[in-house]
Design an enzyme around this catalytic site. Structure first.
Site, PDB file in Angstrom:
ATOM      1  CB  CYS A 376      -1.030  -0.004   1.121  1.00 35.97           C
ATOM      2  SG  CYS A 376      -0.558  -0.918   2.577  1.00 35.97           S
ATOM      3  NE  ARG A 405       2.617  -8.737   5.590  1.00 38.20           N
ATOM      4  CZ  ARG A 405       1.298  -8.753   5.430  1.00 38.20           C
ATOM      5  NH1 ARG A 405       0.543  -9.492   6.230  1.00 38.20           N
ATOM      6  NH2 ARG A 405       0.731  -8.037   4.493  1.00 38.20           N
ATOM      7  CD  GLN A 423      -1.173  -9.579   0.986  1.00 38.96           C
ATOM      8  OE1 GLN A 423      -0.983  -8.418   0.688  1.00 38.96           O
ATOM      9  NE2 GLN A 423      -1.749  -9.940   2.110  1.00 38.96           N
ATOM     10  CG  ASP A 425      -1.947  -5.999  -2.075  1.00 45.30           C
ATOM     11  OD1 ASP A 425      -3.088  -5.756  -1.637  1.00 45.30           O
ATOM     12  OD2 ASP A 425      -0.923  -5.382  -1.719  1.00 45.30           O
ATOM     13  CG  HIS A 427      -3.684  -0.902  -2.321  1.00 46.62           C
ATOM     14  ND1 HIS A 427      -2.511  -1.543  -2.647  1.00 46.62           N
ATOM     15  CD2 HIS A 427      -3.941  -1.208  -1.032  1.00 46.62           C
ATOM     16  CE1 HIS A 427      -2.072  -2.193  -1.594  1.00 46.62           C
ATOM     17  NE2 HIS A 427      -2.905  -2.017  -0.593  1.00 46.62           N
ATOM     18  CE  LYS A 507      -8.596  -7.705   9.318  1.00 45.73           C
ATOM     19  NZ  LYS A 507      -7.211  -8.189   9.237  1.00 45.73           N
ATOM     20  CG  HIS A 553      -5.553  -1.565   2.075  1.00 43.66           C
ATOM     21  ND1 HIS A 553      -4.197  -1.421   2.158  1.00 43.66           N
ATOM     22  CD2 HIS A 553      -6.082  -0.423   2.568  1.00 43.66           C
ATOM     23  CE1 HIS A 553      -3.905  -0.240   2.702  1.00 43.66           C
ATOM     24  NE2 HIS A 553      -5.041   0.383   2.952  1.00 43.66           N
TER      25      HIS A 553
END
Length: 683
Positions: A376, A405, A423, A425, A427, A507, A553
């Site tokens: 992000c 991570r 991911q 992922d 946005h 979320k 997200h």
RNA sequence: GCCGAUUUAGCUCAGUGGUAGAGCAGCGGUUUCGUAAACCGCAGGUCUGGGGUUCAAAUCCCCAAAUCGGCUCCA
């Protein structure tokens, strides 16, 4: 006070009877009745209830009986443990989905597998003796005196935490006439009438567990077990566990040569060619959906100046999960300064600098860089790189970037929890007015994807503000409201999870149930007013003025690694044709047929199929066995007949033997199934 | 990170103080075979790493790492 009035009432109305008496009056067969539902509560057969209350017997076969039975099994276990291991204190022992556990504080060490066998044996003996469970209500002082007298510190602590006015109940079981006497526990109940109802008990494992789940409090010994009304039901349960073990993605990953781990990169998977193929197929498929749904894919760096994550708030809120790499140059420079300082120990200024170098964290060489744990922040930089117009919104930015991570050693698990992953992922930068439509569109896309993979049961959860967070309460109010509103409008049932949101926003979590009934969180969509604020993001509205966008997200598969692990277990390693790294394998009856087999293989490969060849010296049976163990969707046998007729004789993983067919027909068969699924709209 | 367990050949595992083993996989040979394991042979090991006890350690003790089951934390 409600409690005292209830007691008063019961004193006035001595006609309160036990469910056993009431049901017997009605001529109900009580032999397999475990407990009763009385006005919405589950109570024991021997606990008196108010007259006129609706009674519904819970029989042993009833799923609601399991929890009662298992909680009773926990009591029996605790009883046995305290007799076999004197000095052991009891804490709590609830029923759980798969059975029960009881947490003990045992002064003289941990329980071993051997101890479990011993405890289990004694439990069986106690079950066989068929001793009754008895409930007793006592006042708080008496209970305190009782447990304090037995040295049960944890029970006393639990007692103190029971709100004033609530009834205190004890449960006893055992045979007063025998040497063992009775065993008593502070417990809300209900329990089975007698130990006979614990048809089959089994202790499964020991583990450490913190008292009250708090890592600052003492570590207790937890014994897990399970109980069923019959031996058959227990055997079925154990068979299910074995099935789960057979499907374990870590085992499949090794057997099918998909991925591996190495101790020099702990919890960071290496994908072998076959695994990498599946991995990329998943990503390519999602990529295709992105093109249809108005997403744009970007590529962003791995390592950033710390200022990026200082701005985003990650260094403040997510530090313990971040890798903070540095460079050889920076380390050498720091070392050089340290050496210089130590070489001139009489210079107080240099000594002080040396001390600061030793402190590392103060030195600019360290913590200058940060490895990204999320995409992000860099997407915010992309948004901000030039002036944005409302006409560009919603701007949907997808990124399959590799994330790192740092996870604590004890929590990593196969592909399900790793330190290096990507991911699906993306946005979405949009106006506040666009949020609802975007969440709805995402929801639609997500359900379609899950159905395409055969995940038909999806549970939705709304995770609300956590304690550690950025952004004002007003922002959180608005964010939580809009998510709840969309869910309510679309009629999707959901559950609220207070305190479970991300630090930057609430979320939605999407949980699927797999083929053997386990639930996994995959997708999520998170609302974020905070990051656009922190990065000062703006777009020009129709009014010509600057406005702040909102950021969503979102991920559907979640982490690709984790999804792959879950999906492998869901399909038990039997990847569908479109994902299978090897869609078919040509196997020869004897080496005479190798030339024709190679021709057939080459033809299929030329048509874009992933086809292997086994023309070795093994017998046909051995080759088939190998292909079956590799869970290949198809194999095609080539012998004298096939060479003569120019055909192949396929054998399908699911349907078994197929009739001989031309090579072209086999290619068509594979090609139709090699087509990736299309996410279907919600029925 | 905490509690407990485990770590022996590529894989699955035996070996509990006295010369490191098996099956499968690999390699070589024989067999040329019709739907879940042909036969014979060969090779393969700092017994996770480091330290200690002992005449002697895969085996006992200590430290570390990784993995597994939990706790806590999470995609």
């Amino acid at each position: 006070m409600a409690g005292s009035r209830r007691r008063a009432l019961s004193m006035q109305r001595p006609e309160r009877l036990t469910p056993r008496a009431l049901l017997q009056e009605r001529g109900v067969d009580l032999r397999d009745v475990v407990a009763v539902r009385a006005g919405g509560r589950v109570v024991d057969l021997h606990t008196p209830v108010d007259p006129g209350v609706e009674l519904e017997p819970i029989r042993a076969a009833d799923p609601a009986a399991l929890a009662v039975l298992r909680h009773s099994a926990a009591h029996v276990m605790a009883d046995v443990v305290q007799r076999l291991y004197p000095g052991t204190q009891v804490t709590i022992g609830p029923a759980i989905d798969s059975g029960f556990y009881y947490d003990f504080d045992r002064p003289d060490g941990a329980f071993t597998e051997r101890d479990l066998a011993r405890i289990e044996k004694e439990m069986r003996a106690l079950v066989k003796r068929d001793v009754p469970f008895v409930r007793e209500e006592v006042d708080r002082d008496r209970a305190r005196e009782l447990f304090a007298g037995m040295g049960e510190r944890y029970k006393v602590e639990i007692l103190e935490s029971i709100p004033a006015g609530e009834a205190i109940s004890l449960y006893r079981h055992g045979a007063p006439e025998s040497k063992a006497g009775t065993w008593v526990d502070l417990c809300e109940g209900p329990h089975v009438p007698s130990t006979r109802f614990l048809g089959a008990v089994k202790l499964t494992s020991v583990a450490g567990a913190y008292w009250r789940g708090d890592e600052r409090r003492p570590m207790l010994q937890r014994i897990y077990g399970t109980a069923f009304p019959t031996e058959e039901a227990l055997a079925e349960h154990l068979a299910r566990l074995e099935e789960a073990q057979r499907r374990d993605h870590r085992k499949l990953g090794k057997e099918l040569e998909l991925f591996l781990f190495h101790e020099w990169a702990p919890a960071m998977p290496f994908f072998l060619p076959r695994g990498a193929h599946v991995y990329h197929s998943l990503i390519d498929w999602i990529r295709g959906l992105y093109r249809q749904h108005g997403y744009a894919e970007v590529i962003t760096p791995q390592i950033f100046d710390r200022r990026l994550f200082a701005t985003s708030g990650h260094l403040e809120n997510y530090r313990e999960n971040m890798y903070l790499p540095t460079t050889g140059d920076a380390i050498d420079a720091a070392r050089g300064r340290l050496d210089a300082a130590l070489a001139a120990p009489d210079e107080p200024a240099l000594r002080e600098r040396a001390a600061r170098v030793l402190l590392e964290r103060d030195h600019p060489a360290f913590e200058q860089l940060a490895q990204k744990p999320m995409n992000c922040p860099s997407h915010c930089l992309l948004f901000a790189h030039r002036r944005r117009s409302y006409r560009e919104l919603p701007w949907r930015v997808a990124d399959f970037g590799r994330l790192h991570r740092y996870e604590r050693g004890g929590v990593v698990h196969g592909l399900a929890r790793v330190r290096s992953f990507c991911q699906d992922d993306a946005h979405i930068f949009c106006t506040p007015e666009q949020i609802a439509d975007e969440v709805r569109a995402f929801d639609e896309l997500l359900f379609g994807v899950y159905r395409a993979f055969g995940f038909d049961r999806v549970a939705v959860k709304l995770a609300l503000r956590p304690e550690q967070r950025v952004g004002t309460d007003e922002l959180w109010d608005r964010a939580e409201q809009v998510l709840e509103q969309v869910l309510t409008e679309t009629g999707v049932p959901f559950e609220k999870l207070p305190g479970e949101g991300a630090f930057y926003g609430p979320k939605l979590e999407f949980h699927v149930t797999d083929a053997i009934g386990r639930s996994w969180q995959l997708g999520t969509i998170q609302l974020d007013y905070a990051l656009p604020e922190r990065f000062g993001l703006e777009y020009v509205g129709t009014d010509g003025a600057a406005h702040r966008p909102v950021m969503l997200h979102r991920a559907i598969l979640g982490s690709v690694e984790r999804f792959l692990g879950i999906y492998l277990e869901h399909v038990a390693g039997k990847l569908p044709v479109w994902l299978a790294p090897e869609q078919a394998r040509i196997v020869t009856v004897s080496e005479k047929h190798a030339e024709y087999a190679a021709l057939a293989r080459d033809e299929l490969v030329a048509r874009g199929l992933r086809v292997g060849l086994d023309a070795g010296a093994d017998k046909l049976g051995a080759k088939i066995r190998e292909a079956r163990l590799a869970r290949l969707p198809y194999l095609a046998v080539v012998g004298d007949d096939e060479v003569r007729d120019g055909t192949l004789t396929p054998r399908a993983r699911e349907e078994g033997d197929l009739p001989a067919m031309t090579r072209a027909a086999f290619a068509e068969l594979l090609l139709t199934q090699a087509e990736p699924p299309r996410p279907a709209p919600r029925p």
